[in-house]
Design a protein around this motif. Structure first.
Motif, mmCIF file in Angstrom:
data_model
loop_
_atom_site.group_PDB
_atom_site.id
_atom_site.type_symbol
_atom_site.label_atom_id
_atom_site.label_comp_id
_atom_site.label_asym_id
_atom_site.label_seq_id
_atom_site.Cartn_x
_atom_site.Cartn_y
_atom_site.Cartn_z
ATOM 1 N N ALA A 112 -4.643 15.530 4.200
ATOM 2 C CA ALA A 112 -4.687 16.609 3.215
ATOM 3 C C ALA A 112 -3.355 17.338 3.173
ATOM 4 C CB ALA A 112 -5.822 17.567 3.546
ATOM 5 N N GLY A 113 -2.742 17.514 4.360
ATOM 6 C CA GLY A 113 -1.450 18.178 4.405
ATOM 7 C C GLY A 113 -0.333 17.318 3.864
ATOM 8 N N THR A 114 -0.380 16.023 4.168
ATOM 9 C CA THR A 114 0.697 15.121 3.776
ATOM 10 C C THR A 114 0.603 14.720 2.318
ATOM 11 O OG1 THR A 114 0.764 14.227 6.015
ATOM 12 C CG2 THR A 114 1.817 12.922 4.291
ATOM 13 N N TYR A 115 -0.627 14.379 1.869
ATOM 14 C CA TYR A 115 -0.796 13.798 0.549
ATOM 15 C C TYR A 115 -1.476 14.723 -0.463
ATOM 16 C CZ TYR A 115 0.179 9.545 3.175
ATOM 17 O OH TYR A 115 0.752 8.609 3.981
ATOM 18 N N GLY A 116 -2.020 15.840 0.030
ATOM 19 C CA GLY A 116 -2.814 16.692 -0.852
ATOM 20 C C GLY A 116 -2.068 17.174 -2.085
ATOM 21 N N GLY A 117 -0.776 17.481 -1.920
ATOM 22 C CA GLY A 117 -0.008 17.980 -3.056
ATOM 23 C C GLY A 117 0.849 16.938 -3.727
ATOM 24 N N MET A 118 0.707 15.665 -3.331
ATOM 25 C CA MET A 118 1.564 14.617 -3.894
ATOM 26 C C MET A 118 1.189 14.350 -5.345
ATOM 27 S SD MET A 118 2.086 10.667 -2.617
ATOM 28 C CE MET A 118 2.949 11.099 -1.119
ATOM 29 N N ASP A 119 2.197 14.209 -6.172
ATOM 30 C CA ASP A 119 1.981 13.865 -7.570
ATOM 31 C C ASP A 119 1.576 12.395 -7.644
ATOM 32 O OD1 ASP A 119 2.211 13.146 -10.278
ATOM 33 O OD2 ASP A 119 3.765 14.656 -10.610
ATOM 34 N N PRO A 120 0.382 12.094 -8.152
ATOM 35 C CA PRO A 120 -0.080 10.701 -8.189
ATOM 36 C C PRO A 120 0.827 9.759 -8.974
ATOM 37 C CG PRO A 120 -1.896 12.208 -8.594
ATOM 38 C CD PRO A 120 -0.640 13.031 -8.635
ATOM 39 N N ARG A 121 1.729 10.310 -9.796
ATOM 40 C CA ARG A 121 2.637 9.426 -10.547
ATOM 41 C C ARG A 121 3.643 8.745 -9.630
ATOM 42 N NH1 ARG A 121 5.123 13.427 -14.780
ATOM 43 N NH2 ARG A 121 5.107 14.689 -12.876
ATOM 44 N N PHE A 122 3.804 9.255 -8.405
ATOM 45 C CA PHE A 122 4.837 8.727 -7.521
ATOM 46 C C PHE A 122 4.244 7.949 -6.350
ATOM 47 C CE2 PHE A 122 6.625 12.491 -9.593
ATOM 48 C CZ PHE A 122 7.666 11.882 -10.263
ATOM 49 N N PHE A 123 3.099 7.350 -6.559
ATOM 50 C CA PHE A 123 2.493 6.530 -5.511
ATOM 51 C C PHE A 123 3.301 5.256 -5.289
ATOM 52 C CE2 PHE A 123 -0.259 6.390 -9.394
ATOM 53 C CZ PHE A 123 0.345 5.293 -9.978
ATOM 54 N N ASP A 124 3.166 4.646 -4.098
ATOM 55 C CA ASP A 124 4.008 3.492 -3.774
ATOM 56 C C ASP A 124 3.339 2.171 -4.092
ATOM 57 O OD1 ASP A 124 2.135 3.412 -1.781
ATOM 58 O OD2 ASP A 124 3.536 3.636 -0.127
ATOM 59 N N ALA A 125 2.247 2.179 -4.834
ATOM 60 C CA ALA A 125 1.632 0.923 -5.269
ATOM 61 C C ALA A 125 1.921 0.655 -6.739
ATOM 62 C CB ALA A 125 0.120 0.960 -5.032
ATOM 63 N N ARG A 167 -7.479 9.516 -3.487
ATOM 64 C CA ARG A 167 -7.214 10.249 -4.737
ATOM 65 C C ARG A 167 -5.996 9.648 -5.441
ATOM 66 N NH1 ARG A 167 -3.281 14.167 -5.084
ATOM 67 N NH2 ARG A 167 -3.267 15.337 -7.038
ATOM 68 N N ILE A 168 -4.977 9.310 -4.666
ATOM 69 C CA ILE A 168 -3.762 8.717 -5.219
ATOM 70 C C ILE A 168 -3.953 7.230 -5.444
ATOM 71 C CG2 ILE A 168 -1.304 8.306 -4.804
ATOM 72 C CD1 ILE A 168 -1.382 10.847 -3.019
ATOM 73 N N GLY A 169 -4.566 6.559 -4.467
ATOM 74 C CA GLY A 169 -4.720 5.114 -4.532
ATOM 75 C C GLY A 169 -5.498 4.640 -5.739
ATOM 76 N N ARG A 170 -6.550 5.360 -6.094
ATOM 77 C CA ARG A 170 -7.378 4.894 -7.218
ATOM 78 C C ARG A 170 -6.644 5.024 -8.551
ATOM 79 N NH1 ARG A 170 -10.237 8.846 -10.189
ATOM 80 N NH2 ARG A 170 -11.662 7.223 -10.873
ATOM 81 N N ARG A 171 -5.647 5.907 -8.619
ATOM 82 C CA ARG A 171 -4.822 5.981 -9.826
ATOM 83 C C ARG A 171 -3.784 4.863 -9.832
ATOM 84 N NH1 ARG A 171 -3.847 12.342 -11.376
ATOM 85 N NH2 ARG A 171 -5.972 13.054 -10.973
ATOM 86 N N ALA A 172 -3.322 4.501 -8.632
ATOM 87 C CA ALA A 172 -2.351 3.416 -8.530
ATOM 88 C C ALA A 172 -2.981 2.079 -8.867
ATOM 89 C CB ALA A 172 -1.758 3.373 -7.119
ATOM 90 N N VAL A 173 -4.237 1.895 -8.442
ATOM 91 C CA VAL A 173 -4.920 0.616 -8.615
ATOM 92 C C VAL A 173 -6.212 0.885 -9.396
ATOM 93 C CG1 VAL A 173 -5.580 -1.521 -7.460
ATOM 94 C CG2 VAL A 173 -4.026 0.048 -6.320
ATOM 95 N N ALA A 174 -6.034 1.215 -10.648
ATOM 96 C CA ALA A 174 -7.164 1.634 -11.479
ATOM 97 C C ALA A 174 -8.106 0.488 -11.804
ATOM 98 C CB ALA A 174 -6.646 2.276 -12.764
ATOM 99 N N HIS A 175 -7.642 -0.760 -11.679
ATOM 100 C CA HIS A 175 -8.486 -1.909 -12.017
ATOM 101 C C HIS A 175 -9.387 -2.330 -10.863
ATOM 102 C CE1 HIS A 175 -6.599 -2.370 -15.877
ATOM 103 N NE2 HIS A 175 -5.406 -2.468 -15.329
ATOM 104 N N ALA A 176 -9.284 -1.662 -9.730
ATOM 105 C CA ALA A 176 -10.158 -1.948 -8.589
ATOM 106 C C ALA A 176 -11.303 -0.946 -8.557
ATOM 107 C CB ALA A 176 -9.367 -1.887 -7.287
ATOM 108 N N ARG A 177 -12.364 -1.304 -7.841
ATOM 109 C CA ARG A 177 -13.447 -0.355 -7.586
ATOM 110 C C ARG A 177 -13.136 0.360 -6.278
ATOM 111 N NH1 ARG A 177 -19.606 -1.826 -5.729
ATOM 112 N NH2 ARG A 177 -18.406 -3.066 -4.264
ATOM 113 N N TRP A 178 -13.323 1.674 -6.268
ATOM 114 C CA TRP A 178 -13.051 2.473 -5.069
ATOM 115 C C TRP A 178 -14.342 3.060 -4.518
ATOM 116 C CZ3 TRP A 178 -8.331 3.403 -2.599
ATOM 117 C CH2 TRP A 178 -7.226 2.778 -3.207
#
Length: 209
Positions: free
Chosen positions: A74-87, A175-186
């Motif tokens: 939550a501290g590391t990724y909570g405020g991360m902008d999902p547009r900048f995910f590494d996937a 929260r970030i991963g599902r935006r990066a890989v929207a074609h997968a089921r989470w």
């Protein structure tokens, strides 16, 4: 998340039956966090949807370390902008090109956008993952990615044509991963209990989890 009930192969963590459905009969709005949105018709246990992901988990003493991971995430990724995910697909394209290039330094210098500082770390993971999956026929197969996190490996599996279910215990990550890989089921939950019916998948992947 669509309006159907994507729980045909999911188990209630409490009673271990495949009896889950939306409490209201329809899926919550995309990206919402809704308490008790999922109900087990067999034992009436209820589960939440967190950041648009069904969370099928029951916390106990054995999950103490998992809770610490969630808190740190939550501290590391909570405020991360999902547009900048590494996937991002473009970064995987770059990894593919880098892997085959005889002039890697020159390739990186020519990039029009800055190469992420963690690129070399991801490449060190990319190489063995590619090697381990090279002989697997993934197209059209049902694959479970345990510990999917930000979706890096999941994106590779999706690009190989697999029908991927991503499973993770940390809401700030998925929260970030599902935006990066929207074609997968989470699906969210806790190991060692995987809330899926036996033999639901052709391949199970667990990398760095």
């Amino acid at each position: 998340m669509d309006g159907s009930e994507p729980f045909a192969d999911c188990l209630c963590p409490r009673c271990k039956t495949a009896s889950l459905g939306w409490a209201s009969g329809i899926a919550p709005p995309e990206d919402e966090t809704v308490d008790r949105a999922i109900v087990c018709r067999a034992c009436q246990a209820a589960y939440d949807v967190v950041h648009g992901v069904p969370f099928l988990g029951v916390y106990g003493e054995a999950n103490f370390l998992g809770l610490l991971e969630i808190a740190s995430g939550a501290g590391t990724y909570g405020g991360m902008d999902p547009r900048f995910f590494d996937a991002r697909p473009e970064l995987l394209d770059l990894l593919d090109e880098y892997h085959l290039s005889a002039r890697r330094d020159e390739l990186l210098r020519k990039q029009t956008t800055p190469v992420p500082s963690w690129f070399s770390n991801r490449y060190s993971e990319y190489v063995p993952f590619r090697a381990l999956t090279a002989d697997l026929e993934l197209r059209g197969r049902k694959v479970l990615d345990v510990g999917a996190g930000l979706g890096f490996d999941s994106q590779i599996l999706v690009r190989a044509g697999a029908n991927v279910t991503c499973f993770d215990s940390c809401p700030p990550l998925f929260r970030i991963g599902r935006r990066a890989v929207a074609h997968a089921r989470w699906v969210g939950g806790l190991t060692p209990l995987l809330p899926f019916v036996d033999q639901s998948f052709d391949v199970v992947v667990a990398n760095a989890a």
